[in-house]
Enzyme design. Structure first.
Site, PDB file in Angstrom:
ATOM      1  N   LYS A   1      -4.166 -11.415  -6.112  1.00  0.00           N
ATOM      2  CA  LYS A   1      -5.399 -11.835  -5.426  1.00  0.00           C
ATOM      3  C   LYS A   1      -6.556 -10.904  -5.810  1.00  0.00           C
ATOM      4  CE  LYS A   1      -5.270  -9.028  -1.429  1.00  0.00           C
ATOM      5  NZ  LYS A   1      -5.428  -8.596  -0.143  1.00  0.00           N
TER       6      LYS A   1
ATOM      7  N   LYS B   1     -10.792  -5.758  -3.423  1.00  0.00           N
ATOM      8  CA  LYS B   1     -11.902  -4.811  -3.473  1.00  0.00           C
ATOM      9  C   LYS B   1     -11.488  -3.533  -4.168  1.00  0.00           C
ATOM     10  CE  LYS B   1     -12.966  -5.722   1.148  1.00  0.00           C
ATOM     11  NZ  LYS B   1     -12.759  -4.983   2.349  1.00  0.00           N
TER      12      LYS B   1
ATOM     13  N   LYS C   1       0.827  -1.213   0.000  1.00  0.00           N
ATOM     14  CA  LYS C   1       0.000   0.000   0.000  1.00  0.00           C
ATOM     15  C   LYS C   1       0.856   1.257   0.000  1.00  0.00           C
ATOM     16  CE  LYS C   1      -4.132  -1.851   2.240  1.00  0.00           C
ATOM     17  NZ  LYS C   1      -4.858  -1.958   3.500  1.00  0.00           N
TER      18      LYS C   1
HETATM   19  P1  TYM Z   1     -10.469  -7.225   4.127  1.00  0.00           P
HETATM   20  O1  TYM Z   1     -11.595  -6.284   4.343  1.00  0.00           O
HETATM   21  O2  TYM Z   1      -9.462  -6.897   3.095  1.00  0.00           O
HETATM   22  O3  TYM Z   1     -11.033  -8.656   3.750  1.00  0.00           O
HETATM   23  C1  TYM Z   1     -12.034  -9.293   4.518  1.00  0.00           C
HETATM   24  C2  TYM Z   1     -11.784 -10.783   4.578  1.00  0.00           C
HETATM   25  O4  TYM Z   1     -11.737 -11.328   3.244  1.00  0.00           O
HETATM   26  C3  TYM Z   1     -10.530 -12.058   3.047  1.00  0.00           C
HETATM   27  N1  TYM Z   1     -10.109 -11.901   1.642  1.00  0.00           N
HETATM   28  C4  TYM Z   1      -9.915 -12.911   0.786  1.00  0.00           C
HETATM   29  N2  TYM Z   1     -10.031 -14.237   0.939  1.00  0.00           N
HETATM   30  C5  TYM Z   1      -9.769 -15.012  -0.146  1.00  0.00           C
HETATM   31  N3  TYM Z   1      -9.410 -14.511  -1.360  1.00  0.00           N
HETATM   32  C6  TYM Z   1      -9.285 -13.173  -1.545  1.00  0.00           C
HETATM   33  N4  TYM Z   1      -8.934 -12.688  -2.732  1.00  0.00           N
HETATM   34  C7  TYM Z   1      -9.539 -12.313  -0.440  1.00  0.00           C
HETATM   35  N5  TYM Z   1      -9.507 -10.968  -0.286  1.00  0.00           N
HETATM   36  C8  TYM Z   1      -9.851 -10.733   1.004  1.00  0.00           C
HETATM   37  C9  TYM Z   1      -9.537 -11.435   4.000  1.00  0.00           C
HETATM   38  O5  TYM Z   1      -8.488 -12.322   4.305  1.00  0.00           O
HETATM   39  C10 TYM Z   1     -10.416 -11.125   5.194  1.00  0.00           C
HETATM   40  O6  TYM Z   1     -10.560 -12.269   6.010  1.00  0.00           O
HETATM   41  N6  TYM Z   1      -7.343  -6.356   7.895  1.00  0.00           N
HETATM   42  C11 TYM Z   1      -8.568  -7.031   7.535  1.00  0.00           C
HETATM   43  C12 TYM Z   1      -9.751  -6.627   8.371  1.00  0.00           C
HETATM   44  C13 TYM Z   1      -9.564  -6.765   9.849  1.00  0.00           C
HETATM   45  C14 TYM Z   1      -9.598  -7.980  10.585  1.00  0.00           C
HETATM   46  C15 TYM Z   1      -9.416  -7.595  11.943  1.00  0.00           C
HETATM   47  C16 TYM Z   1      -9.743  -9.304  10.225  1.00  0.00           C
HETATM   48  C17 TYM Z   1      -9.369  -5.761  10.732  1.00  0.00           C
HETATM   49  N7  TYM Z   1      -9.289  -6.246  12.009  1.00  0.00           N
HETATM   50  C18 TYM Z   1      -9.368  -8.561  12.945  1.00  0.00           C
HETATM   51  C19 TYM Z   1      -9.707 -10.262  11.254  1.00  0.00           C
HETATM   52  C20 TYM Z   1      -9.530  -9.887  12.598  1.00  0.00           C
HETATM   53  C21 TYM Z   1      -8.882  -6.717   6.095  1.00  0.00           C
HETATM   54  O7  TYM Z   1      -8.469  -5.730   5.550  1.00  0.00           O
HETATM   55  O8  TYM Z   1      -9.752  -7.564   5.501  1.00  0.00           O
END
Ligand code: TYM
Length: 330
Positions: free
Chosen positions: A193, A196, A112
């Protein structure tokens, strides 16, 4: 008492099938085995500028998507991070035990930060806030996609460091990855990957995409110059399509091989598209029902925050006492 599960999603961009297969679907399956908390992490989203009106709307959209996926608000708490002040409070305390070098090594931070002229401090602190989210609730299990595994390792390192400096305080959280679908790749470029934030309409299948768009994007997915499916070292594009099908269908590897081996790519794509659409259609119907009831989602979020606040406050109180900070309840 049941062990606790915690996980979260950032309210930025459009939730896609990667988020669903990597995280949400796993949450739905395991929610009743645990005391479950699912969070919309708006404080994480603002590490990158978000237009305020859009962010506000996005938070309720994500909550409605959690509900449409099958999170049961009677059992599981669905809440917004900024509604529980203890997240930010604990994040500061953890920041003070976290070496900067640990944060600079994070792959997502490096990605990022690359190419930005000024890097917001929030981007660097991002994984500390994530550690706070998890440790605040003494979560034992954190179901996420593979891209969050490094942040989970860091969470354990921070917890261990705190525990060794101040005495046993935090439960060590375990990462829970799905066996298939932990890393769904971009349809247009299967070497990155599905994300979003990635631009390009052919990149992702969003959970709210209409069926014709889903079909069009899957039919256009990048494969390779071979004519048909082989399971001996398939190209990344073909492997991605197969694992999307497998994750949605729940088929075994053997079922996958006997059905798809030798199939032409056009037919493979057709079957993947139909499989995805057959899951998204009922999901979208539930989403429309949920969002047509005025005030329902807001009520779920309010109740969720009220339910988790006492847990969060008691951890902050414990951490303050451990660190020698001032508390009224000594
Ligand atoms: P975020 O919002 O990017 O994604 C949410 C969840 O989706 C999973 N994910 C994927 N899984 C498979 N293939 C993909 N291409 C893919 N893209 C995203 C992510 O692994 C995630 O589980 N930092 C985290 C949010 C967060 C969080 C937390 C998660 C903040 N605090 C505490 C767990 C516990 C994030 O940006 O996820």
């Amino acid at each position: 008492m049941k062990a606790r599960v915690f996980s979260g999603v950032q309210p930025s961009g459009n939730l896609h099938i990667g988020n669903y297969l990597g995280a949400l679907s796993n949450w739905v399956t395991i929610q009743y085995d645990y005391d479950s908390i699912f969070c919309i992490v708006d404080l994480h989203a603002v590490t990158i500028h978000q237009p305020p009106e859009e962010l506000r709307a996005k938070i309720e959209e994500i909550a409605a998507l959690f509900l449409a996926a099958g999170i049961d608000p009677k059992h599981s708490s669905i809440m917004v991070q900024s509604a529980v002040a203890a997240h930010a409070e604990l994040a500061w305390m953890l920041t003070c035990v976290t070496p900067v070098g640990w944060l600079e090594r994070m792959t997502q931070y490096k990605g990022k930060a690359a190419g930005q002229q000024t890097i917001g401090d929030g981007l660097l602190q991002y994984p500390v806030l994530m550690a706070a989210d998890i440790l605040l609730y003494q979560a034992a299990i954190v179901p996420v996609g593979e891209d969050q595994a490094q942040h989970l390792e860091l969470t354990r390192d921070i917890a261990q460091r705190f525990n060794s400096l101040y005495g046993e305080t935090f439960v060590m959280p375990q990462t829970s990855l799905p066996s298939v679908g932990a890393r769904v790749m971009g349809l247009d470029d299967p070497t990155i990957k599905m994300s979003k934030s990635a631009a390009g309409s052919g990149h992702a299948v969003a959970l709210l995409d209409p069926p014709d768009r889903v079909r069009k994007n899957i039919m256009r997915a990048t494969t390779d110059s071979n004519p048909a499916v082989t399971f001996e070292s398939p190209s990344p594009g073909v492997e991605n399509l197969l694992s999307i099908f497998q994750a949605f269908s729940g088929w075994t590897q053997q079922q996958m091989c006997s059905h798809f081996a030798g199939m032409r790519y056009g037919d493979l794509k057709n079957q993947v598209a139909e499989m995805v659409i057959s899951h998204l259609e009922p999901f979208q119907k539930r989403y429309r029902e949920i969002t047509s009831e005025p005030g329902y989602v807001a009520r779920v979020l309010l109740e969720g925050a009220e339910r988790v606040r006492p847990i969060a406050d008691s951890t902050v109180d414990l951490v303050k006492r451990r660190m020698g900070l001032y508390t009224e309840s000594r």
